[in-house]
Design a protein around this motif. Structure first.
Motif, PDB file in Angstrom:
ATOM      1  N   GLY A  83       0.795  -1.223   0.000  1.00  0.00           N
ATOM      2  CA  GLY A  83       0.000   0.000   0.000  1.00  0.00           C
ATOM      3  C   GLY A  83       0.824   1.267   0.000  1.00  0.00           C
ATOM      4  N   ALA A  84       2.079   1.204   0.453  1.00  0.00           N
ATOM      5  CA  ALA A  84       2.928   2.399   0.485  1.00  0.00           C
ATOM      6  C   ALA A  84       3.281   2.897  -0.907  1.00  0.00           C
ATOM      7  CB  ALA A  84       4.204   2.113   1.265  1.00  0.00           C
ATOM      8  N   LYS A  85       3.126   2.057  -1.918  1.00  0.00           N
ATOM      9  CA  LYS A  85       3.432   2.483  -3.291  1.00  0.00           C
ATOM     10  C   LYS A  85       2.447   3.526  -3.803  1.00  0.00           C
ATOM     11  CE  LYS A  85       5.649  -1.870  -4.585  1.00  0.00           C
ATOM     12  NZ  LYS A  85       5.646  -3.015  -5.532  1.00  0.00           N
ATOM     13  N   GLU A  86       1.304   3.660  -3.155  1.00  0.00           N
ATOM     14  CA  GLU A  86       0.316   4.655  -3.563  1.00  0.00           C
ATOM     15  C   GLU A  86       0.474   5.975  -2.820  1.00  0.00           C
ATOM     16  OE1 GLU A  86      -1.630   4.189  -6.026  1.00  0.00           O
ATOM     17  OE2 GLU A  86      -1.338   2.039  -6.316  1.00  0.00           O
ATOM     18  N   LEU A  87       1.471   6.073  -1.935  1.00  0.00           N
ATOM     19  CA  LEU A  87       1.672   7.289  -1.154  1.00  0.00           C
ATOM     20  C   LEU A  87       2.760   8.158  -1.784  1.00  0.00           C
ATOM     21  CD1 LEU A  87       1.637   5.769   2.447  1.00  0.00           C
ATOM     22  CD2 LEU A  87      -0.264   6.841   1.233  1.00  0.00           C
ATOM     23  N   ASN A  88       2.656   9.450  -1.549  1.00  0.00           N
ATOM     24  CA  ASN A  88       3.670  10.388  -2.008  1.00  0.00           C
ATOM     25  C   ASN A  88       4.667  10.607  -0.883  1.00  0.00           C
ATOM     26  OD1 ASN A  88       5.224  12.362  -3.120  1.00  0.00           O
ATOM     27  ND2 ASN A  88       3.554  13.829  -3.430  1.00  0.00           N
ATOM     28  N   THR A 130      -4.354  -6.891   0.608  1.00  0.00           N
ATOM     29  CA  THR A 130      -3.086  -6.929  -0.128  1.00  0.00           C
ATOM     30  C   THR A 130      -3.306  -7.336  -1.579  1.00  0.00           C
ATOM     31  OG1 THR A 130      -1.943  -7.499   1.924  1.00  0.00           O
ATOM     32  CG2 THR A 130      -0.765  -7.885  -0.129  1.00  0.00           C
ATOM     33  N   VAL A 131      -4.114  -8.361  -1.798  1.00  0.00           N
ATOM     34  CA  VAL A 131      -4.413  -8.801  -3.168  1.00  0.00           C
ATOM     35  C   VAL A 131      -5.124  -7.698  -3.936  1.00  0.00           C
ATOM     36  CG1 VAL A 131      -5.724 -10.472  -4.525  1.00  0.00           C
ATOM     37  CG2 VAL A 131      -4.442 -11.237  -2.526  1.00  0.00           C
ATOM     38  N   GLN A 132      -6.038  -6.994  -3.281  1.00  0.00           N
ATOM     39  CA  GLN A 132      -6.738  -5.889  -3.933  1.00  0.00           C
ATOM     40  C   GLN A 132      -5.772  -4.780  -4.336  1.00  0.00           C
ATOM     41  OE1 GLN A 132     -10.343  -4.126  -1.971  1.00  0.00           O
ATOM     42  NE2 GLN A 132      -9.078  -2.284  -1.951  1.00  0.00           N
ATOM     43  N   SER A 133      -4.849  -4.432  -3.462  1.00  0.00           N
ATOM     44  CA  SER A 133      -3.880  -3.381  -3.787  1.00  0.00           C
ATOM     45  C   SER A 133      -2.977  -3.798  -4.944  1.00  0.00           C
ATOM     46  CB  SER A 133      -3.033  -3.058  -2.549  1.00  0.00           C
ATOM     47  OG  SER A 133      -3.843  -2.600  -1.484  1.00  0.00           O
ATOM     48  N   LEU A 134      -2.532  -5.056  -4.936  1.00  0.00           N
ATOM     49  CA  LEU A 134      -1.702  -5.531  -6.043  1.00  0.00           C
ATOM     50  C   LEU A 134      -2.476  -5.526  -7.361  1.00  0.00           C
ATOM     51  CD1 LEU A 134       0.158  -8.528  -4.336  1.00  0.00           C
ATOM     52  CD2 LEU A 134       1.169  -6.377  -5.113  1.00  0.00           C
ATOM     53  N   ALA A 135      -3.743  -5.914  -7.314  1.00  0.00           N
ATOM     54  CA  ALA A 135      -4.552  -5.940  -8.537  1.00  0.00           C
ATOM     55  C   ALA A 135      -4.787  -4.534  -9.072  1.00  0.00           C
ATOM     56  CB  ALA A 135      -5.881  -6.630  -8.264  1.00  0.00           C
ATOM     57  N   LEU A 136      -5.024  -3.568  -8.180  1.00  0.00           N
ATOM     58  CA  LEU A 136      -5.291  -2.201  -8.628  1.00  0.00           C
ATOM     59  C   LEU A 136      -4.019  -1.459  -9.023  1.00  0.00           C
ATOM     60  CD1 LEU A 136      -8.047  -1.096  -6.091  1.00  0.00           C
ATOM     61  CD2 LEU A 136      -8.330  -1.785  -8.477  1.00  0.00           C
ATOM     62  N   GLN A 137      -2.853  -2.060  -8.822  1.00  0.00           N
ATOM     63  CA  GLN A 137      -1.618  -1.482  -9.342  1.00  0.00           C
ATOM     64  C   GLN A 137      -1.271  -2.004 -10.742  1.00  0.00           C
ATOM     65  OE1 GLN A 137       1.426  -2.170  -6.394  1.00  0.00           O
ATOM     66  NE2 GLN A 137       0.388  -0.935  -4.834  1.00  0.00           N
ATOM     67  N   TRP A 138      -2.053  -2.931 -11.243  1.00  0.00           N
ATOM     68  CA  TRP A 138      -1.849  -3.452 -12.589  1.00  0.00           C
ATOM     69  C   TRP A 138      -2.355  -2.433 -13.595  1.00  0.00           C
ATOM     70  CZ3 TRP A 138      -5.264  -7.340 -15.525  1.00  0.00           C
ATOM     71  CH2 TRP A 138      -4.562  -7.864 -16.618  1.00  0.00           C
ATOM     72  N   ALA A 139      -1.511  -2.079 -14.553  1.00  0.00           N
ATOM     73  CA  ALA A 139      -1.814  -0.978 -15.483  1.00  0.00           C
ATOM     74  C   ALA A 139      -3.132  -1.167 -16.243  1.00  0.00           C
ATOM     75  CB  ALA A 139      -0.642  -0.786 -16.451  1.00  0.00           C
TER      76      ALA A 139
END
Length: 412
Positions: A301-306, A350-359
């Motif tokens: 989830g930290a990948k979505e933070l600035n 966690t699975v949801q965050s990984l899926a929503l990071q897929w382009a």
């Protein structure tokens, strides 16, 4: 003769229990809920029994005694027959002893220990619709609604309770997916605007210190226009955490209350290695697995933070990781059913965050793709320690400088 007397006594006990066996069945009585179903195997010492203030076992008060004339007849025969041998006298004496035992003991005294011993080894009946309300669990609170959904899943599917808790936790995680997508859309659109937002916040701070209300209104309109041009909804951004909080708290407190033995069926999980969901995991597998899942969730989830313009966010994430490790001993005392629900929620998030990071999926939901150069990276634990040390030294220096200015003598 000893064997004969034993057979007689056993026959009398068996006949008494067979005659009154049906009337000895334990019944669940609930004065508050007329639709409560009878549970065949709930101990009278359960928390629900104490709350209702009455006994679950409704036993008859009738006694089973042998007529007195039969006893007197046997005694008359024994006194008038002088030619009876010693063996016959022992038989009569044994029969009188059996009669005295039956006359002295009521059927409740004989049957109650056997009923209590049998209920300890039997399995509670399957849950049916309305049982949660009969136990005082289902209600219109967030925890009560989640408990009601668990009952629906268990009754309609017939799943064991281990899989029922997993299915219920996944169900509520899926319910929150639209809220998570909306919040992710706003946060991704705000990431490129972080430098302008920080500059605007500093400007607003200066305007407030000056006390110019007209300039403050103009600056607020300017900020609103910037958010509108970026396609950011401030209302949705503010409501997203408040929409997820009731579900998170409801799952925690609702499942925990279910595991505190209002629901006896949770003692039969359906798994051999985790048979009882109302007690903590004796092998510490669930607390360690939850700690690992929470740390993985934070990293993903930290990948979505600035964290480039806001480095403190990365250090806050590291603080949460430290708390998850320190909380293992706290989680070790929680019921296994609650740990299963929390672990399912952490893995699903966690699975949801990984899926929503897929382009491709981000483009489908209209979530902007932000480069890693804009986001920054999660700092290491050692960097967080240095950050906290430097911040502490800075605060001490500022406090010393302020104290020095206050104690400095004024010139006359």
């Amino acid at each position: 003769m000893v064997l004969s007397s034993t057979v007689i006594a056993s026959g009398l006990r068996f006949n008494a229990l067979r005659c009154y066996g049906r009337s000895l069945a334990p019944q669940l009585q609930s004065p508050r809920h007329s639709f409560a179903r009878s549970f065949s195997l709930i101990s009278s010492t359960s928390p629900l029994n104490r709350r209702l203030g009455q006994s679950y076992f409704v036993l008859p008060t009738r006694s089973y005694t042998k007529p007195a004339e039969q006893t007197s007849e046997l005694a008359a025969q024994a006194t008038t027959a002088e030619h009876v041998t010693g063996a016959a006298t022992e038989a009569i004496t044994a029969a009188e002893g059996v009669t005295d035992i039956v006359d002295a003991a009521s059927i409740g005294d004989v049957a109650t220990p056997s009923i209590a011993e049998q209920t300890a080894d039997l399995i509670p009946a399957a849950l049916q619709y309305g049982d949660m309300a009969a136990m005082g669990l289902a209600s219109w609170t967030p925890a009560g609604i989640i408990q009601w959904s668990m009952e629906l899943i268990n009754v309609s599917t017939g799943l064991p309770w281990f899989y029922t808790l997993i299915a219920g936790s996944l169900f509520w995680r899926i319910i929150l997916v639209p809220v998570a997508i909306k919040g992710l859309q706003n946060s991704a659109r705000l990431l490129p605007l972080q430098p302008q937002i920080l500059a605007s916040q500093e400007e607003m701070k200066k305007i407030r210190e000056s006390g110019d209300k007209l300039a403050l209104q103009k600056h607020a309109l300017k900020m609103r226009k910037m958010y509108k041009d970026a396609g950011v909804s401030l209302g949705a951004s503010a409501l997203a955490p408040f929409a997820q909080l009731p579900v998170a708290l409801g799952l925690f407190f609702g499942v925990r209350k279910m595991c505190q033995l209002p629901v006896p069926q949770l003692q039969q999980s359906g798994l051999e290695f985790l048979p009882d969901l109302t007690v903590p995991d004796p092998y510490m597998v669930l607390p360690l697995a939850l700690c690992a899942a929470v740390n993985l969730q934070i990293v993903v989830g930290a990948k979505e933070l600035n964290m480039k313009e806001r480095p403190e966010m990365g250090h806050i994430m590291n603080g949460l990781r430290f708390l998850s490790v320190a909380g293992i001993w706290v989680m070790a005392g929680l019921p296994s059913g609650l740990m299963v629900s929390l672990l399912t929620t952490a893995i699903a998030t966690t699975v949801q965050s990984l899926a929503l990071q897929w382009a491709p999926l981000r483009r489908y939901f209209g979530i902007p793709i932000v480069s890693e150069s804009v986001r920054g990276r999660l700092p290491s634990p050692l960097q967080t320690v240095h950050y906290l040390t430097d911040m502490y030294k800075q605060r001490v220096a500022e406090a010393a400088a302020m104290q020095k200015r206050q104690t400095k003598p004024k010139r006359r």
